[in-house]
Design an enzyme around this catalytic site. Structure first.
Site, PDB file in Angstrom:
ATOM      1  N   LYS A 114      17.512  11.817   2.942  1.00 10.09           N
ATOM      2  CA  LYS A 114      16.761  11.038   1.883  1.00 10.09           C
ATOM      3  C   LYS A 114      15.105  10.911   2.209  1.00 10.09           C
ATOM      4  CE  LYS A 114      19.952   7.859  -0.129  1.00 10.09           C
ATOM      5  NZ  LYS A 114      20.473   6.715  -0.474  1.00 10.09           N
ATOM      6  N   LYS A 198      25.904  17.478  -3.401  1.00 12.37           N
ATOM      7  CA  LYS A 198      26.555  16.321  -3.810  1.00 12.37           C
ATOM      8  C   LYS A 198      26.197  15.900  -5.224  1.00 12.37           C
ATOM      9  CE  LYS A 198      25.459  12.263  -1.977  1.00 12.37           C
ATOM     10  NZ  LYS A 198      25.081  11.052  -1.328  1.00 12.37           N
ATOM     11  N   LYS A 201      22.718  10.305  -8.336  1.00 12.96           N
ATOM     12  CA  LYS A 201      22.019   9.662  -9.120  1.00 12.96           C
ATOM     13  C   LYS A 201      20.650   9.997  -9.429  1.00 12.96           C
ATOM     14  CE  LYS A 201      24.143   5.104  -7.640  1.00 12.96           C
ATOM     15  NZ  LYS A 201      23.968   4.123  -6.840  1.00 12.96           N
TER      16      LYS A 201
HETATM   17  P1  TYM Z   1      25.680   4.506  -3.213  1.00 11.03           P
HETATM   18  O1  TYM Z   1      25.190   3.107  -4.276  1.00 11.03           O
HETATM   19  O2  TYM Z   1      24.982   5.482  -3.044  1.00 11.03           O
HETATM   20  O3  TYM Z   1      27.249   5.011  -3.869  1.00 11.03           O
HETATM   21  C1  TYM Z   1      28.087   4.063  -4.232  1.00 11.03           C
HETATM   22  C2  TYM Z   1      29.662   4.605  -3.748  1.00 11.03           C
HETATM   23  O4  TYM Z   1      29.741   5.728  -4.516  1.00 11.03           O
HETATM   24  C3  TYM Z   1      30.230   6.694  -3.259  1.00 11.03           C
HETATM   25  N1  TYM Z   1      29.558   8.206  -3.904  1.00 11.03           N
HETATM   26  C4  TYM Z   1      30.190   9.048  -4.162  1.00 11.03           C
HETATM   27  N2  TYM Z   1      31.465   9.376  -3.791  1.00 11.03           N
HETATM   28  C5  TYM Z   1      32.109  10.648  -4.054  1.00 11.03           C
HETATM   29  N3  TYM Z   1      31.204  11.542  -4.544  1.00 11.03           N
HETATM   30  C6  TYM Z   1      29.881  11.422  -4.591  1.00 11.03           C
HETATM   31  N4  TYM Z   1      29.287  12.479  -5.086  1.00 11.03           N
HETATM   32  C7  TYM Z   1      29.382  10.230  -4.575  1.00 11.03           C
HETATM   33  N5  TYM Z   1      28.214   9.551  -4.683  1.00 11.03           N
HETATM   34  C8  TYM Z   1      28.309   8.228  -4.211  1.00 11.03           C
HETATM   35  C9  TYM Z   1      29.363   6.325  -2.106  1.00 11.03           C
HETATM   36  O5  TYM Z   1      30.246   6.790  -1.040  1.00 11.03           O
HETATM   37  C10 TYM Z   1      29.596   4.753  -2.238  1.00 11.03           C
HETATM   38  O6  TYM Z   1      30.880   4.440  -1.859  1.00 11.03           O
HETATM   39  N6  TYM Z   1      25.114   2.457   1.401  1.00 11.03           N
HETATM   40  C11 TYM Z   1      25.936   2.430   0.187  1.00 11.03           C
HETATM   41  C12 TYM Z   1      26.247   1.071  -0.478  1.00 11.03           C
HETATM   42  C13 TYM Z   1      26.621  -0.319   0.507  1.00 11.03           C
HETATM   43  C14 TYM Z   1      27.801  -0.463   0.844  1.00 11.03           C
HETATM   44  C15 TYM Z   1      27.637  -1.385   1.820  1.00 11.03           C
HETATM   45  C16 TYM Z   1      29.072   0.261   0.945  1.00 11.03           C
HETATM   46  C17 TYM Z   1      25.596  -1.165   0.964  1.00 11.03           C
HETATM   47  N7  TYM Z   1      26.209  -2.002   1.778  1.00 11.03           N
HETATM   48  C18 TYM Z   1      28.799  -2.101   2.502  1.00 11.03           C
HETATM   49  C19 TYM Z   1      30.092  -0.096   1.582  1.00 11.03           C
HETATM   50  C20 TYM Z   1      30.153  -1.426   2.512  1.00 11.03           C
HETATM   51  C21 TYM Z   1      25.261   3.232  -1.019  1.00 11.03           C
HETATM   52  O7  TYM Z   1      24.281   3.492  -0.862  1.00 11.03           O
HETATM   53  O8  TYM Z   1      26.332   3.636  -1.962  1.00 11.03           O
END
Ligand code: TYM
Length: 333
Positions: A114, A198, A201
């Site tokens: 990132k 991947k 967004k």
């Molecule tokens: P975030 O907002 O980027 O994504 C949310 C969830 O979607 C999953 N994800 C994917 N899974 C499969 N293929 C993809 N291309 C893909 N893109 C995103 C992510 O793995 C995630 O589960 N750090 C986390 C948010 C967070 C969190 C937490 C998660 C903050 N605190 C505590 C679990 C527990 C994040 O940025 O997710």
């Protein structure tokens, strides 16, 4: 044993099929099991680790709540809340950042990706982001964390932080090291334009992903334009290793059909992509279209969405306040 589930999603817009198949669909299954206590958090503190337009952040927060509910999470069974409202998250993150080691954070690959080439210009928040994530999880004594494959390393860090805190303060099992719930297959959905990247967004091209707010025509168009190769579909899983786009599309199909990869391969072996894509479009539309219509409906009822967040805040805050009080005592504040 009752499972305590916690997971978060950033309100940064463009929630897509990767978020759905990697995470949100699993949230729904866990929510439906009466054995589980589930908490799903809209992680707006995480979102501001990169620049956000405040108005967009607000509307994306509503959209994330609407997506949770439209996908099938029942706010009567699960807690849905906004991270910034429960101040214990920021406070615990600070305390844990005094426990976590620089060396551990330096290994985080997501930060490297990132921050890109110019690390010096990345925010400190982006760097320490996994510590905040650990705070989210540990505050609720979470036992299981459903996430996509990209969060695996952050969960490992969370376990290390929990163990180090318990060791440093000589208090056994105060923080519980959580288990990741990452699906063995289909936990990393790739871009429709590049099978090695991947689905994301932040990817500039909207054609690279199916958004959960896309309508039928948009979905059909995106799948039609998805990158493929010139060969017919393979008859053996091993052949997919050299064909990332085919692997990704068959993976999406399998995940939505609850098929194994082998079952999908058996169904389409030797057929051409146009035939496969038609079937794939049908099942993506079937799954996503009802969700996107429901999101639109829910977004017209901001009062309802705010009510869900308020109720969720009250429940989450009650749990987190108790835990932070104990943390204060342990640390000696
Ligand atoms: P975030 O907002 O980027 O994504 C949310 C969830 O979607 C999953 N994800 C994917 N899974 C499969 N293929 C993809 N291309 C893909 N893109 C995103 C992510 O793995 C995630 O589960 N750090 C986390 C948010 C967070 C969190 C937490 C998660 C903050 N605190 C505590 C679990 C527990 C994040 O940025 O997710």
């Amino acid at each position: 044993m009752k499972k305590k589930i916690f997971s978060g999603v950033q309100p940064t817009g463009n929630l897509h099929l990767g978020n759905y198949l990697g995470a949100i669909k699993n949230f729904v299954d866990l929510n439906n099991d009466a054995q589980n206590k589930c908490i799903f958090c809209v992680v707006d503190l995480h979102a501001i680790t990169v620049s956000q337009n405040p108005k967009d952040l607000k509307s994306n927060t509503h959209e994330t709540v609407a997506t949770f509910i439209a996908s099938g999470i029942d706010p009567k069974k699960s807690i849905i809340f906004k991270q910034s409202q429960v101040s214990a998250h920021s406070e615990t993150a600070w305390i844990l950042s005094c426990v976590a080691r620089m060396g551990w954070l330096n290994r985080m690959t997501q930060f490297k990706e990132k921050a890109g080439k110019d690390k010096e210009k990345a925010s400190i928040g982006l760097y320490s982001y996994p510590v905040l994530m650990a705070a989210d999880i540990l505050l609720y004594d979470s036992t299981h964390v459903p996430v996509g494959d990209d969060q695996k390393q952050h969960l490992e860090l969370c376990r290390n932080i929990a163990q180090k805190f318990n060791n440093d303060y000589k208090i056994e099992n105060f923080f519980i090291a959580p288990e990741p719930l990452i699906k063995k297959e289909f936990s990393r959905i790739m871009s429709l334009k590049d099978g090695l990247k991947k689905m994301s967004k932040s990817e500039v091209s909207d054609l690279s992903r199916v958004n959960l707010t896309d309508d039928k025509d948009q979905i059909i168009n995106k799948i039609k334009k998805a990158k493929t190769d010139t060969l017919p579909l393979p008859s053996a899983i091993e052949e997919l290793e050299k064909r990332p786009e085919a692997k990704n599309l068959i993976g999406i199909y399998s995940s939505l059909m609850n098929n194994t990869l082998q079952e999908s391969i058996d169904e389409f072996a030797g057929k051409n992509f146009s035939e496969f894509k038609e079937k794939l479009s049908d099942i993506v539309v079937n799954e996503i279209n009802p969700i996107s219509s429901e999101i639109k409906k829910l977004l017209d009822d901001k009062v309802f969405l705010e009510k869900i967040l308020k109720e969720g805040y009250e429940k989450a805050n009650e749990i987190a306040s108790k835990k932070i009080k104990k943390i204060h005592e342990i640390v000696g504040f």
